[in-house]
Design a protein around this motif. Structure first.
Motif, PDB file in Angstrom:
ATOM      1  N   ILE B 136      19.168 158.489  14.411  1.00  0.00           N
ATOM      2  CA  ILE B 136      20.365 158.122  15.245  1.00  0.00           C
ATOM      3  C   ILE B 136      20.793 156.738  14.529  1.00  0.00           C
ATOM      4  O   ILE B 136      20.059 155.928  14.694  1.00  0.00           O
ATOM      5  N   THR B 137      21.809 156.651  13.969  1.00  0.00           N
ATOM      6  CA  THR B 137      22.603 155.322  13.246  1.00  0.00           C
ATOM      7  C   THR B 137      23.737 155.230  14.059  1.00  0.00           C
ATOM      8  O   THR B 137      24.626 156.112  14.592  1.00  0.00           O
ATOM      9  N   VAL B 138      24.042 153.888  14.220  1.00  0.00           N
ATOM     10  CA  VAL B 138      25.352 153.639  14.960  1.00  0.00           C
ATOM     11  C   VAL B 138      26.354 152.632  14.056  1.00  0.00           C
ATOM     12  O   VAL B 138      26.337 151.377  14.508  1.00  0.00           O
ATOM     13  N   PRO B 139      26.973 153.227  13.023  1.00  0.00           N
ATOM     14  CA  PRO B 139      27.813 152.151  12.277  1.00  0.00           C
ATOM     15  C   PRO B 139      29.071 151.938  12.917  1.00  0.00           C
ATOM     16  O   PRO B 139      29.391 152.683  14.074  1.00  0.00           O
ATOM     17  N   GLN B 140      29.794 151.025  12.232  1.00  0.00           N
ATOM     18  CA  GLN B 140      30.864 150.356  12.908  1.00  0.00           C
ATOM     19  C   GLN B 140      32.055 151.085  12.242  1.00  0.00           C
ATOM     20  O   GLN B 140      32.341 151.375  11.284  1.00  0.00           O
ATOM     21  N   GLY B 141      32.764 151.765  13.311  1.00  0.00           N
ATOM     22  CA  GLY B 141      34.259 152.533  12.962  1.00  0.00           C
ATOM     23  C   GLY B 141      35.316 151.692  13.335  1.00  0.00           C
ATOM     24  O   GLY B 141      35.138 150.418  13.227  1.00  0.00           O
ATOM     25  N   GLY B 143      37.377 152.104  16.069  1.00  0.00           N
ATOM     26  CA  GLY B 143      37.550 151.601  17.337  1.00  0.00           C
ATOM     27  C   GLY B 143      36.364 151.183  17.957  1.00  0.00           C
ATOM     28  O   GLY B 143      36.242 151.001  19.172  1.00  0.00           O
ATOM     29  N   GLY B 144      35.163 150.855  17.239  1.00  0.00           N
ATOM     30  CA  GLY B 144      34.085 150.602  17.768  1.00  0.00           C
ATOM     31  C   GLY B 144      32.855 151.278  17.101  1.00  0.00           C
ATOM     32  O   GLY B 144      32.800 151.743  15.932  1.00  0.00           O
ATOM     33  N   ASP B 145      31.668 151.574  17.797  1.00  0.00           N
ATOM     34  CA  ASP B 145      30.423 152.207  17.051  1.00  0.00           C
ATOM     35  C   ASP B 145      30.860 153.601  17.153  1.00  0.00           C
ATOM     36  O   ASP B 145      31.485 154.338  17.894  1.00  0.00           O
ATOM     37  N   VAL B 146      30.344 154.114  16.056  1.00  0.00           N
ATOM     38  CA  VAL B 146      30.091 155.671  15.905  1.00  0.00           C
ATOM     39  C   VAL B 146      28.910 156.247  15.970  1.00  0.00           C
ATOM     40  O   VAL B 146      27.971 155.793  14.907  1.00  0.00           O
ATOM     41  N   GLU B 147      28.586 156.781  16.906  1.00  0.00           N
ATOM     42  CA  GLU B 147      27.027 156.942  16.995  1.00  0.00           C
ATOM     43  C   GLU B 147      26.850 158.451  16.239  1.00  0.00           C
ATOM     44  O   GLU B 147      27.438 159.719  16.590  1.00  0.00           O
ATOM     45  N   MET B 148      25.817 158.429  15.211  1.00  0.00           N
ATOM     46  CA  MET B 148      25.829 159.635  14.442  1.00  0.00           C
ATOM     47  C   MET B 148      24.199 160.228  14.771  1.00  0.00           C
ATOM     48  O   MET B 148      23.454 159.162  14.750  1.00  0.00           O
ATOM     49  N   LEU B 149      24.051 161.496  14.414  1.00  0.00           N
ATOM     50  CA  LEU B 149      22.765 162.103  14.371  1.00  0.00           C
ATOM     51  C   LEU B 149      22.522 162.330  12.868  1.00  0.00           C
ATOM     52  O   LEU B 149      23.432 163.483  12.265  1.00  0.00           O
ATOM     53  N   GLU B 165      28.813 160.249  19.451  1.00  0.00           N
ATOM     54  CA  GLU B 165      29.916 159.640  20.268  1.00  0.00           C
ATOM     55  C   GLU B 165      30.789 158.672  19.333  1.00  0.00           C
ATOM     56  O   GLU B 165      30.315 158.053  18.517  1.00  0.00           O
ATOM     57  N   ASP B 166      31.876 158.485  19.936  1.00  0.00           N
ATOM     58  CA  ASP B 166      32.816 157.625  18.835  1.00  0.00           C
ATOM     59  C   ASP B 166      34.219 157.198  19.778  1.00  0.00           C
ATOM     60  O   ASP B 166      34.468 157.734  20.521  1.00  0.00           O
ATOM     61  N   ALA B 167      34.578 156.145  19.322  1.00  0.00           N
ATOM     62  CA  ALA B 167      35.641 155.709  19.938  1.00  0.00           C
ATOM     63  C   ALA B 167      37.061 155.723  18.752  1.00  0.00           C
ATOM     64  O   ALA B 167      37.881 154.966  18.966  1.00  0.00           O
ATOM     65  N   GLU B 168      36.842 156.526  17.839  1.00  0.00           N
ATOM     66  CA  GLU B 168      37.955 156.501  17.049  1.00  0.00           C
ATOM     67  C   GLU B 168      39.391 157.312  17.545  1.00  0.00           C
ATOM     68  O   GLU B 168      39.281 157.881  18.251  1.00  0.00           O
TER      69      GLU B 168
END
Lengths: 204, 235
Positions: B136-141, B143-149, B165-168
């Motif tokens: 589970i990694t959370v790079p910066q997109g 609009g904020g964090d992009v939670e990836m699996l 999860e993302d805020a793009e």
């Protein structure tokens, strides 16, 4: 009882927050791409409206005039956060589709306007009824937009495909939302004025 | 000459007078202190006191309202904490089940992973041997964090990439989400333009976020495998 129905009709038709007062337009455009999301949002906003109207009416004699805006915002955001947590826990599908628009209920003008214009000046019972009526009016309005956008955009209602309608994909974009809402507003105004003429200009 | 004589006594007089004046002011500041202070205190009692009480009362009311709201919110948070965590776990179970059917997973606690990697789960088979990783990694997109699996096998080949999860901006993230399969069955580290991996045009920031997320995942898994090879105990 008569007052209750009068207030209901007020919130639903004659003083509808979205269609007549033109409040809460952002949410009326953003999440009305389908009927299910619209209804979910309507329920969430109604819940927050009722609770915040109740509390602000209860505290109306205690909150001094100078800080009333700060106090209202604290109360409203508290209830919105509570609703958000409850949706995250028990309705995760709704949480995924509404996403960031749930916390944005805090700045939904309807809630603040009713707090300022009604709840702070009326009794608890009346304020709760006002919350119910405005909430139902809001839900009705955005469900109307939702039905139109879902039907013409994806050819379905509540996810069930109805024949080969739809395909006007533009209506599910923001621009299409503006157009749809505009047309609905125009239609509502036309109907209202015609009914008004018939009645002889009876209701507000 | 005459002038000088005339001036000097005048100057002397003025100096003396100003010195006297200064002294008298100093004296008044110290000795006449009490009457001056008393006068000020009277003012405070009449008008300012009412104002101060008003301000304090206002602040207390705000404190009360905020306090009650916080207590109610804490109660709701307490009620919903359990169900929310259960849902998150159920979702993770489902995703891992999709990527690695029939296996269970364990969180790796004995190794520190660099940001943006948040957690790494080791996919374990029946005999507790590691069959892969779920990072589970959370790079910066944008609009904020992009939670990836990111699912990886023991060869560090990507099994699957998922955005949880993302805020793009929705119109930007959708084409990127549709193109997540471009990483599957390939080995990192990834660069745009190589090995069939490409950014989505006009969604550069989101594409870059996903790329950095996948790379951070393969990186983390590689580091952990190296750590294991050094003979330390596995999870």
């Amino acid at each position: 009882m008569k007052d209750f129905f009068k207030q209901l009709k007020n919130g639903f038709i004659s003083n509808n927050p979205v269609l007549i007062q033109l409040l809460g337009m952002c949410s009326a455009l953003a999440i009305t791409t389908n009927l299910k999301d619209s209804f979910g949002m309507g329920v969430a906003v109604t819940a927050v409206l009722i609770c915040s109207n109740l509390f602000i009416s209860l505290l109306r004699s205690i909150i001094p005039d100078k800080v009333r805006i700060a106090a209202y915002i604290v109360v409203i955001s508290g209830f919105v956060t509570a609703v958000q947590l409850l949706i995250k826990a028990f309705l995760p599908a709704l949480d995924k589709s509404l996403g960031i628009f749930i916390p944005l209920i805090v700045v939904n003008c309807i809630i603040f306007a009713r707090a300022e214009a009604f709840a702070s000046k009326n009794t608890v019972v009346k304020s709760v009824v006002d919350g119910i009526s405005m909430g139902l009016g809001y839900t009705f309005a955005i469900c109307l937009v939702g039905i139109v956008r879902e039907f013409f955009g994806s050819g379905s209602i509540l996810g069930y495909k109805l024949g080969s309608f739809g395909g006007a994909a533009m209506i599910t974009t923001s621009a299409g939302g503006f157009l749809a809402l505009g047309c609905i507003l125009a239609a509502v105004r036309a109907i209202a004025s015609r009914l008004g003429k018939k009645k002889g200009g009876d209701d507000k | 000459m005459k002038r000088k004589d005339a001036i000097i006594p005048e100057v002397k007089e003025n100096v003396a007078a100003s010195a006297e004046a200064a002294e008298s002011v100093q004296n008044s500041a110290f000795s006449e202190n009490e009457p001056v202070k008393k006068a000020k205190r009277i003012n405070l009692d009449e008008k300012s006191k009412a104002e101060i009480t008003d301000i304090v009362r206002t602040a207390l009311v705000l404190l009360l309202v905020t306090g009650i709201t916080v207590i109610l919110l804490a109660f709701v948070n307490f009620l919903t904490k359990g169900p929310i965590e259960q849902r998150k776990k159920a979702e993770l179970d489902k995703t891992v089940g999709e990527m690695f059917p029939g296996m269970s997973y364990k969180e790796i606690n004995n190794f520190e992973f660099d940001a943006p990697v948040k957690t790494v789960y080791a996919i374990v088979g029946e005999n507790d041997e590691i069959n892969g990783f779920c990072v589970i990694t959370v790079p910066q997109g944008f609009g904020g964090d992009v939670e990836m699996l990111v699912g990886l096998d023991t060869e560090l080949t990507v099994v699957k990439v998922k955005i949880t999860e993302d805020a793009e901006t929705a119109s930007k993230s959708k084409p990127v989400k549709d193109k997540l399969s471009q990483y599957e069955s390939k080995k990192g580290p990834f660069v745009f333009g190589e090995n069939g991996v490409d950014a989505v045009s006009s969604s550069t920031v989101t594409s870059k976020a996903v790329l950095s997320g996948v790379n951070s995942a393969t990186d983390a898994a590689e580091k952990y495998l190296g750590f294991l090879r050094q003979g330390k105990e596995a999870v």
